[in-house]
Design an enzyme around this catalytic site. Sequence first.
Site, short mmCIF file in Angstrom:
data_model
loop_
_atom_site.label_atom_id
_atom_site.label_comp_id
_atom_site.label_asym_id
_atom_site.label_seq_id
_atom_site.Cartn_x
_atom_site.Cartn_y
_atom_site.Cartn_z
N THR A 15 0.59 -0.09 30.63
CA THR A 15 0.11 1.14 31.27
C THR A 15 0.38 1.12 32.77
O THR A 15 -0.19 1.90 33.52
CB THR A 15 -1.41 1.30 31.02
OG1 THR A 15 -2.06 0.10 31.46
CG2 THR A 15 -1.71 1.51 29.55
N ALA A 254 -5.83 -3.90 40.57
CA ALA A 254 -5.71 -2.99 39.43
C ALA A 254 -4.28 -2.46 39.40
O ALA A 254 -3.53 -2.62 40.36
CB ALA A 254 -6.70 -1.84 39.57
N LYS A 255 -3.95 -1.79 38.30
CA LYS A 255 -2.57 -1.31 38.16
C LYS A 255 -2.21 -0.32 39.28
O LYS A 255 -1.06 -0.19 39.65
CB LYS A 255 -2.40 -0.63 36.80
CG LYS A 255 -2.59 -1.61 35.64
CD LYS A 255 -1.42 -1.60 34.70
CE LYS A 255 -1.41 -2.81 33.78
NZ LYS A 255 -2.19 -2.67 32.58
N ARG A 256 -3.24 0.34 39.82
CA ARG A 256 -2.92 1.32 40.86
C ARG A 256 -2.49 0.64 42.18
O ARG A 256 -1.91 1.27 43.04
CB ARG A 256 -4.12 2.24 41.12
CG ARG A 256 -5.34 1.49 41.52
CD ARG A 256 -6.55 2.35 41.82
NE ARG A 256 -7.63 1.46 42.19
CZ ARG A 256 -8.42 0.85 41.33
NH1 ARG A 256 -8.30 1.09 40.04
NH2 ARG A 256 -9.35 0.01 41.73
#
Length: 282
Positions: A15, A254-256
């Site tokens: 993701t 986090a992925k962000r």
Amino acid sequence: MPSLGHHTRFAPSPTGRLHLGHALAALVAWERSRGGGQFLLRIEDLDEGRSRVEYELGIAEDLRWLGLDWPQPSMRQSQRGLAYADALRQLADQGLVYPCFCTRSEIANEVARSAQAPHGPEGLLYPGTCLALPEKERRGRLERGDAHALRLDMKAALKLVAGALCWKDELRGIQVASPAAFGDVVLARKDALASYHLAVVVDDASQGVTLVTRGEDLFEATHVHRLLQELLGLPVPDYEHHRLICDEQGRRLAKRDESRSLEQLRREGWSPQQVREALMPI
Ligand code: GLU
């Protein structure tokens, strides 16, 4: 000294791009497989809405850049529907599964109405609304095709367990599982073949994983996983819940946080060796 020679897995969700936190998770799994074990990759792509093939390709690219390899093809959870259905059937045959038609907001409203608004390790505790549905109504709604999740009847499940459920945690020692605090966890979602809890337990057993390595944010989940292993008659791996990598503000990456993605670091000239050194001790 960490124990070696294990079958381990790195189980990212595709993701987003991998960051330093993922690199630590992958390298811990890799290191513990040295000395005769096997490092495996598992793509956790049950969230169809958020999973992307390009992220999956990015995961393989980043891991290879770090110097890791793994047997092909990798397990992909989106292709494991039959295995999850089989596990659900085993639990249903023991009378432990019920359909839940509640939406998130219905659950929140119901909890707000109750005096104690009970919380578990995963947030609001499901108040058991659909467990109490009269059989006729339940059947009628199923026949109508109403969207529903499947939940574990936790009380009934615990009655089937004789004795303590333990696991060996490499960093914290022997642990005794207390899954009751989670309440009636979701086993399959309205829009997914299986919940994280069910899929992970079924897949770790099917991949022959002997040491589950993952971040300590998932430590609590192991209480539920240990119960599901018992109910499904699956082998019990050891666990290592490793530290999480945080940013300067102490927040977990986090992925962000794209600035910390391995792709970005590579572009800035970092070498795989520098990544390893930045993450020591592994
Ligand atoms: N897919 C999970 C994640 O990306 C990891 C699951 C696990 O290691 O049990 O956080």
